[in-house]
Motif scaffolding. Structure first.
Motif, PDB file in Angstrom:
ATOM      1  N   THR A   1       0.828  -1.204   0.000  1.00 29.82           N
ATOM      2  CA  THR A   1       0.000   0.000   0.000  1.00 29.82           C
ATOM      3  C   THR A   1       0.864   1.257   0.000  1.00 29.82           C
ATOM      4  OG1 THR A   1      -0.094   0.098   2.403  1.00 29.82           O
ATOM      5  CG2 THR A   1      -1.795  -1.173   1.302  1.00 29.82           C
ATOM      6  N   PRO A   2       0.387   2.330  -0.612  1.00 27.74           N
ATOM      7  CA  PRO A   2       1.127   3.593  -0.581  1.00 27.74           C
ATOM      8  C   PRO A   2       1.286   4.109   0.849  1.00 27.74           C
ATOM      9  CG  PRO A   2      -0.578   3.643  -2.268  1.00 27.74           C
ATOM     10  CD  PRO A   2      -0.823   2.413  -1.449  1.00 27.74           C
ATOM     11  N   ALA A   3       2.404   4.759   1.102  1.00 29.27           N
ATOM     12  CA  ALA A   3       2.707   5.293   2.426  1.00 29.27           C
ATOM     13  C   ALA A   3       2.847   6.805   2.359  1.00 29.27           C
ATOM     14  CB  ALA A   3       3.989   4.660   2.970  1.00 29.27           C
ATOM     15  N   ARG A   4       2.876   7.414   3.531  1.00 30.82           N
ATOM     16  CA  ARG A   4       3.073   8.856   3.624  1.00 30.82           C
ATOM     17  C   ARG A   4       4.548   9.139   3.921  1.00 30.82           C
ATOM     18  NH1 ARG A   4      -0.728  11.867   7.817  1.00 30.82           N
ATOM     19  NH2 ARG A   4       0.353  10.418   9.204  1.00 30.82           N
ATOM     20  N   ASN A   5       5.142  10.054   3.157  1.00 37.37           N
ATOM     21  CA  ASN A   5       6.541  10.386   3.392  1.00 37.37           C
ATOM     22  C   ASN A   5       6.659  11.526   4.403  1.00 37.37           C
ATOM     23  OD1 ASN A   5       5.964  12.741   1.973  1.00 37.37           O
ATOM     24  ND2 ASN A   5       6.918  12.029   0.064  1.00 37.37           N
ATOM     25  N   ILE A   6       7.874  11.978   4.669  1.00 42.02           N
ATOM     26  CA  ILE A   6       8.076  13.003   5.699  1.00 42.02           C
ATOM     27  C   ILE A   6       7.506  14.354   5.282  1.00 42.02           C
ATOM     28  CG2 ILE A   6      10.102  11.882   6.678  1.00 42.02           C
ATOM     29  CD1 ILE A   6      11.834  13.816   5.068  1.00 42.02           C
ATOM     30  N   SER A   7       7.180  14.500   3.997  1.00 46.11           N
ATOM     31  CA  SER A   7       6.536  15.736   3.525  1.00 46.11           C
ATOM     32  C   SER A   7       5.014  15.604   3.531  1.00 46.11           C
ATOM     33  CB  SER A   7       7.020  16.065   2.106  1.00 46.11           C
ATOM     34  OG  SER A   7       8.418  16.242   2.076  1.00 46.11           O
ATOM     35  N   PHE A   8       4.502  14.520   4.121  1.00 42.65           N
ATOM     36  CA  PHE A   8       3.069  14.244   4.236  1.00 42.65           C
ATOM     37  C   PHE A   8       2.418  14.022   2.875  1.00 42.65           C
ATOM     38  CE2 PHE A   8       4.242  16.760   7.942  1.00 42.65           C
ATOM     39  CZ  PHE A   8       3.838  15.915   8.965  1.00 42.65           C
ATOM     40  N   GLU A   9       3.199  13.579   1.912  1.00 40.76           N
ATOM     41  CA  GLU A   9       2.672  13.238   0.595  1.00 40.76           C
ATOM     42  C   GLU A   9       2.377  11.744   0.542  1.00 40.76           C
ATOM     43  OE1 GLU A   9       5.353  16.522  -1.904  1.00 40.76           O
ATOM     44  OE2 GLU A   9       6.027  14.434  -1.674  1.00 40.76           O
ATOM     45  N   THR A  10       1.296  11.388  -0.126  1.00 39.22           N
ATOM     46  CA  THR A  10       0.923   9.977  -0.260  1.00 39.22           C
ATOM     47  C   THR A  10       0.839   9.525  -1.711  1.00 39.22           C
ATOM     48  OG1 THR A  10      -1.412  10.598  -0.151  1.00 39.22           O
ATOM     49  CG2 THR A  10      -0.352   9.952   1.919  1.00 39.22           C
ATOM     50  N   GLY A  11       1.130  10.414  -2.646  1.00 41.18           N
ATOM     51  CA  GLY A  11       1.131  10.039  -4.043  1.00 41.18           C
ATOM     52  C   GLY A  11      -0.239  10.118  -4.679  1.00 41.18           C
ATOM     53  N   PRO A  12      -0.381   9.681  -5.936  1.00 51.91           N
ATOM     54  CA  PRO A  12      -1.670   9.731  -6.637  1.00 51.91           C
ATOM     55  C   PRO A  12      -2.720   8.891  -5.921  1.00 51.91           C
ATOM     56  CG  PRO A  12       0.139   9.245  -8.146  1.00 51.91           C
ATOM     57  CD  PRO A  12       0.699   9.126  -6.774  1.00 51.91           C
ATOM     58  N   THR A  13      -3.974   9.220  -6.150  1.00 54.57           N
ATOM     59  CA  THR A  13      -5.057   8.462  -5.513  1.00 54.57           C
ATOM     60  C   THR A  13      -5.476   7.245  -6.323  1.00 54.57           C
ATOM     61  OG1 THR A  13      -6.698   9.893  -6.566  1.00 54.57           O
ATOM     62  CG2 THR A  13      -5.963  10.489  -4.339  1.00 54.57           C
ATOM     63  N   ASP A  14      -4.942   7.100  -7.547  1.00 53.13           N
ATOM     64  CA  ASP A  14      -5.341   5.957  -8.364  1.00 53.13           C
ATOM     65  C   ASP A  14      -4.132   5.084  -8.735  1.00 53.13           C
ATOM     66  OD1 ASP A  14      -4.256   7.844 -10.071  1.00 53.13           O
ATOM     67  OD2 ASP A  14      -6.113   8.193 -11.181  1.00 53.13           O
ATOM     68  N   ARG A  15      -3.256   5.557  -9.610  1.00 55.45           N
ATOM     69  CA  ARG A  15      -2.113   4.749 -10.049  1.00 55.45           C
ATOM     70  C   ARG A  15      -1.003   4.838  -9.006  1.00 55.45           C
ATOM     71  NH1 ARG A  15      -2.296   3.449 -15.558  1.00 55.45           N
ATOM     72  NH2 ARG A  15      -4.043   4.394 -16.688  1.00 55.45           N
ATOM     73  N   ASN A  16      -1.170   4.043  -7.955  1.00 56.62           N
ATOM     74  CA  ASN A  16      -0.275   4.171  -6.813  1.00 56.62           C
ATOM     75  C   ASN A  16      -0.202   2.843  -6.069  1.00 56.62           C
ATOM     76  OD1 ASN A  16       1.405   5.339  -4.962  1.00 56.62           O
ATOM     77  ND2 ASN A  16      -0.125   6.694  -4.047  1.00 56.62           N
ATOM     78  N   GLY A  17       1.002   2.379  -5.767  1.00 62.29           N
ATOM     79  CA  GLY A  17       1.203   1.129  -5.055  1.00 62.29           C
ATOM     80  C   GLY A  17       2.238   0.267  -5.754  1.00 62.29           C
ATOM     81  N   ALA A  18       2.636  -0.805  -5.090  1.00 63.05           N
ATOM     82  CA  ALA A  18       3.643  -1.709  -5.648  1.00 63.05           C
ATOM     83  C   ALA A  18       3.187  -3.146  -5.470  1.00 63.05           C
ATOM     84  CB  ALA A  18       4.996  -1.473  -4.980  1.00 63.05           C
ATOM     85  N   LEU A  19       3.803  -4.045  -6.243  1.00 60.97           N
ATOM     86  CA  LEU A  19       3.512  -5.473  -6.171  1.00 60.97           C
ATOM     87  C   LEU A  19       4.777  -6.240  -5.823  1.00 60.97           C
ATOM     88  CD1 LEU A  19       1.222  -6.051  -9.295  1.00 60.97           C
ATOM     89  CD2 LEU A  19       0.514  -5.947  -6.898  1.00 60.97           C
ATOM     90  N   ALA A  20       4.588  -7.308  -5.056  1.00 65.94           N
ATOM     91  CA  ALA A  20       5.676  -8.239  -4.770  1.00 65.94           C
ATOM     92  C   ALA A  20       5.155  -9.637  -5.079  1.00 65.94           C
ATOM     93  CB  ALA A  20       6.110  -8.142  -3.307  1.00 65.94           C
ATOM     94  N   TYR A  21       5.963 -10.440  -5.766  1.00 62.39           N
ATOM     95  CA  TYR A  21       5.488 -11.781  -6.091  1.00 62.39           C
ATOM     96  C   TYR A  21       6.650 -12.767  -6.174  1.00 62.39           C
ATOM     97  CZ  TYR A  21       6.471  -9.925 -10.830  1.00 62.39           C
ATOM     98  OH  TYR A  21       7.042  -9.335 -11.929  1.00 62.39           O
ATOM     99  N   PHE A  22       6.282 -14.025  -5.986  1.00 60.20           N
ATOM    100  CA  PHE A  22       7.226 -15.132  -6.057  1.00 60.20           C
ATOM    101  C   PHE A  22       6.912 -15.953  -7.299  1.00 60.20           C
ATOM    102  CE2 PHE A  22       7.107 -14.021  -1.606  1.00 60.20           C
ATOM    103  CZ  PHE A  22       8.430 -14.126  -1.200  1.00 60.20           C
ATOM    104  N   MET A  23       7.960 -16.271  -8.051  1.00 58.90           N
ATOM    105  CA  MET A  23       7.820 -17.075  -9.256  1.00 58.90           C
ATOM    106  C   MET A  23       8.951 -18.096  -9.247  1.00 58.90           C
ATOM    107  SD  MET A  23       7.557 -15.827 -13.238  1.00 58.90           S
ATOM    108  CE  MET A  23       6.878 -14.298 -12.678  1.00 58.90           C
ATOM    109  N   GLY A  24       8.576 -19.337  -8.948  1.00 56.07           N
ATOM    110  CA  GLY A  24       9.633 -20.332  -8.779  1.00 56.07           C
ATOM    111  C   GLY A  24      10.513 -19.937  -7.609  1.00 56.07           C
ATOM    112  N   ARG A  25      11.822 -19.757  -7.877  1.00 59.11           N
ATOM    113  CA  ARG A  25      12.741 -19.310  -6.824  1.00 59.11           C
ATOM    114  C   ARG A  25      13.063 -17.825  -6.925  1.00 59.11           C
ATOM    115  NH1 ARG A  25      17.267 -23.968  -5.520  1.00 59.11           N
ATOM    116  NH2 ARG A  25      15.777 -25.621  -4.993  1.00 59.11           N
ATOM    117  N   ASP A  26      12.337 -17.111  -7.766  1.00 60.59           N
ATOM    118  CA  ASP A  26      12.574 -15.677  -7.928  1.00 60.59           C
ATOM    119  C   ASP A  26      11.589 -14.884  -7.082  1.00 60.59           C
ATOM    120  OD1 ASP A  26      14.607 -15.103 -10.271  1.00 60.59           O
ATOM    121  OD2 ASP A  26      13.424 -16.857 -10.883  1.00 60.59           O
ATOM    122  N   PHE A  27      12.131 -13.883  -6.394  1.00 63.79           N
ATOM    123  CA  PHE A  27      11.307 -12.939  -5.646  1.00 63.79           C
ATOM    124  C   PHE A  27      11.491 -11.573  -6.285  1.00 63.79           C
ATOM    125  CE2 PHE A  27      11.082  -9.865  -1.990  1.00 63.79           C
ATOM    126  CZ  PHE A  27       9.700  -9.842  -1.929  1.00 63.79           C
TER     127      PHE A  27
END
Length: 737
Positions: free
Chosen positions: A117-143
């Protein structure tokens, strides 16, 4: 009809219409590429904790075999009946093997996927309200960790093992009532800002013998915080056999920099490794060893056998984790004090073989609602526990004890709806209330939504305002979701919706037909009407029978013996004649709980005096008749004269007054129930009218008002006409008029 009510009634007496009928529950679908096997969707909020800043939720569907990811943006629609999928019509899809340019190219299958989930930085910014966030996934032995909106790789690690357990810290997933925050160190000089740290995210992988915990530093899409680029590292690598999946926790509000590790110390963070040697290994998220805690259960060595849980609210008085422990002959749910690193309390399970199905998660640290599989996996036991947020003591919630046939597919608790939703083995979704008005056991409530047979799980999706969990979320906007591989559709549905009860007569989405509609609680009016006949007949017949019986006996005795006995009985009759009916009822109801037996008692005690006077007058005439004198001369005793010669001649009058008394008793019971003095545990016509008028629906819901009113009228009229018929039989002169 009264006797056959359980047979001819369309539904059971306590039936409530399914939620899908009682509430305006919407289900919205979006088509996915057909012919693929999709895993359970992941719902990623863009504005966690703040549902009023214009955010939304990404529904992330993924195919393990082809390693393809399909992301659809859901946002609360401004127009009625508009699909959240269509509000902004945003979507992202990609091949996970090639998305972030990882080399060498990873190979499917895609085994697990997580949202950051998007976080708030020290400038109190949280980024865009739509295209925002990251993904983490495992594929075989790759992270792999990356930002799909910026096409930016954050971390790629090739594991030395193939993981069987993977997971994410709950704050990063949006599962806490919190939002990840970047922290700032102390200022080195006045006017110079301190060094920013984080926000940190943690994801683990383990094959049961080797475990790795990864730390990802990521704020949000487009973050420009200097000196803190999005990055990742291996926080811990551990070799040792585990008995259950690891657990990682990090909450920015309760960590410290006491060991100069960059805010990776304090009670608000931990890595827990449940070891197979009956020990719990505790590490800081920095990778530093904190303690190895021996686990015991009633003096015997024990080990963790299920995923470890937590409280969604990070502001509980004491930070506890919850785990299932098992020794050689016992099993229990334990609260583990993360500050003192010791077991605070254990709650013994009734059957040591019970296996916890999911992580034990509490919304606010005061209650736990858990599902267990039996040894043969043929049934599921649901147990509710009260938790002391300060001491960690666990006690049973006596009403929340339920055995469900079959192994449920999954369940989730929604504190804002005070309910637990259970997805059954037969593809039904039921709701279990977590608040109780009485001591009776919980009864599953059918949701009623048609769910395709191939759906593996139903998950909580929060609100499409951009938040999964919070303290001020609207009940009507909370959602659940699933993806069906057979039809290639992902579905979002409201868990409650807007109420539309009482329902007018008709057929509704669940397929149920209500010929006379329902009341505000979803009770079928026709069913209540049929069961109400039982109360009407019980009260009417018994009250009339006892009242007439007492009146007949007193009248016969007083009329036959006369003199002192007559005087005493008639003065007693006069006293009962002047007793006010309603105050007597109020006194008795205040002493004992309202019940139909109280009503029958009062009607019987106050209904006999008039009958006694009429019967006495008849007896005064009858005892002077020649046939009585003849019987007396023949040696008949007083008892024989009363019961064999006089009483049979007054019984027609008793039957006459009994038939009229039934009608009066039915009307009186309906009036008392209408006033709120009836038995709340039975279904009566007066109670139906009382509920209608109390809720202000008397002028609007004809299907609720007319049936009980007409039933009272026609049944009373029927007994009145029966009484008139008796009267004509007794007095033939009436027939000649």
């Amino acid at each position: 009809m009264a006797l056959l009510a359980p047979v001819i009634a369309p539904y059971p007496r306590l039936f409530e219409a399914p939620l899908v009928d009682r509430f305006d529950i919407h289900a919205y679908s979006r088509a996915l590429p057909a012919g693929q096997n999709y895993e359970t969707p992941v719902y990623g909020p863009t504005t966690p904790l703040f549902p009023d800043v214009g955010g939304g939720v990404w529904a992330v569907n993924w195919n393990a075999t082809h390693a393809t990811v399909y992301m659809s943006y859901l946002k609360y629609p401004q127009r009625t009946n508009q699909s959240p999928f269509d509000t902004e019509n945003l979507s992202v899809q990609f091949d996970a093997t090639q998305k972030f340019g990882v080399t060498p190219l990873p190979s499917p299958p895609l085994s697990a996927l997580y949202w950051l989930t998007p976080a708030r930085n020290i400038s109190f910014e949280t980024g865009p309200t739509d295209r925002n966030g990251a993904l983490a996934y495992f594929m075989g032995r790759d992270f792999i960790v990356g930002d799909p909106f910026a096409d930016k790789l954050i971390l790629h690690v090739q594991l030395p093992f193939t993981p069987i357990w993977t997971g994410e810290d709950p704050e990063s997933a949006g599962f806490l009532i919190s939002q990840p925050n970047q922290l700032q160190g102390p200022s080195p000089f006045p006017g110079v800002p301190g060094t920013p740290y984080g926000p940190y995210r943690y994801i683990y992988a383990s094959d049961g013998n080797q475990t790795m915990v990864f730390e990802i530093t990521y704020a949000h899409t487009g973050d420009q915080t200097p000196t803190v680029p999005a990055s990742g590292r291996i926080a811990l690598s551990f070799n040792g056999t585990l008995s259950a999946p690891p657990f990682v926790y990090y909450h920015w509000g309760k960590v410290s920099d006491s060991d100069a590790s960059g805010f990776r110390a304090g009670n608000g963070q931990a890595i827990l490794l449940p070891l197979a040697n009956d020990t719990l290994a505790v590490y800081n998220v920095s990778g530093r060893t904190r303690a190895f805690v021996p686990l015991t259960l009633y003096g015997q060595a024990a080990h963790v056998v299920a995923p470890i849980g937590y409280a969604r609210s990070p502001d509980t008085l004491t930070f506890f984790t919850y785990m299932q422990l098992r020794s050689s002959n016992a099993s229990a749910i334990a609260t583990f004090d993360m500050g003192r690193l010791r077991i605070a309390h254990v709650f013994p399970l009734p059957d040591p073989s019970l296996r916890l199905l999911q992580s034990p998660i509490s919304d606010d640290g005061t209650t736990l609602f858990l599902g267990f599989a039996n040894a043969a996996a043929t049934s599921t036991t649901m147990i509710g526990l009260n938790a002391d947020p300060a001491a960690g003591n666990l006690t049973t919630v006596s009403q929340f004890q339920l055995v469900i046939p079959g192994l449920v597919k999954n369940y989730f608790s929604v504190a804002n709806l005070v309910s637990v939703y259970v997805y059954m083995a037969d593809n039904r979704l039921v709701k279990l209330a977590t608040t109780f008005a009485a001591a009776s056991a919980i009864v599953p409530e059918e949701f009623g939504l048609a769910i395709p047979a191939g759906v593996p799980a139903i998950v909580y999706a929060g609100t499409t305002h951009g938040t999964l969990y919070g303290v001020s979320l609207s009940q009507e906007e909370l959602n659940g979701g699933w993806t069906d591989s057979a039809t290639g559709r992902t579905t979002l549905f409201t868990l409650l919706g807007r109420p539309r009860v009482p329902l007018a007569p008709g057929t509704y989405p669940s397929g149920h037909t209500y010929l006379l509609g329902t009341d505000f609680n979803g009770h079928d009016i026709l069913t209540q009407l049929l069961y109400g006949t039982q109360v009407a007949f019980i009260v009417g017949i018994l009250a009339a029978l006892f009242g007439v019986g007492i009146g007949t006996f007193v009248g016969v005795i007083a009329g036959y013996y006369s003199k002192l006995i007559d005087t005493l009985l008639m003065r007693t009759t006069d006293i009962f004649l002047v007793l006010p009916f309603l105050p007597v009822v109020l006194v008795l109801v205040s002493i004992a709980r309202p019940s139909i037996w109280i009503i029958i008692l009062v009607l019987s005690l106050l209904g006999w005096p008039g009958i006694a006077r009429v019967i006495r007058a008849q007896v005064l005439t009858l005892k002077e008749r020649p046939f009585v004198d003849a019987a007396r001369v023949a040696g008949a005793s007083d008892t024989r004269l009363i019961f064999l010669h006089i009483t049979p001649n007054v019984l027609p009058f008793s039957f006459l007054y009994m038939s009229l008394g039934v009608a009066a008793a039915i009307i009186t019971e309906a009036a008392l129930s209408y006033l709120g003095l009836g038995d709340p545990n039975v279904t009566s016509w007066g109670g139906m009218l009382s509920t209608l008028i109390t809720l202000g629906g008397g002028l609007y819901y004809w299907w609720w008002l007319l049936p009980p009113g007409l039933a009272i009228t026609f049944l009373s009229l029927g007994f009145y006409l029966l009484g008139r018929g008796f009267d004509e039989i007794i007095n033939p002169r009436l027939r000649r008029r």
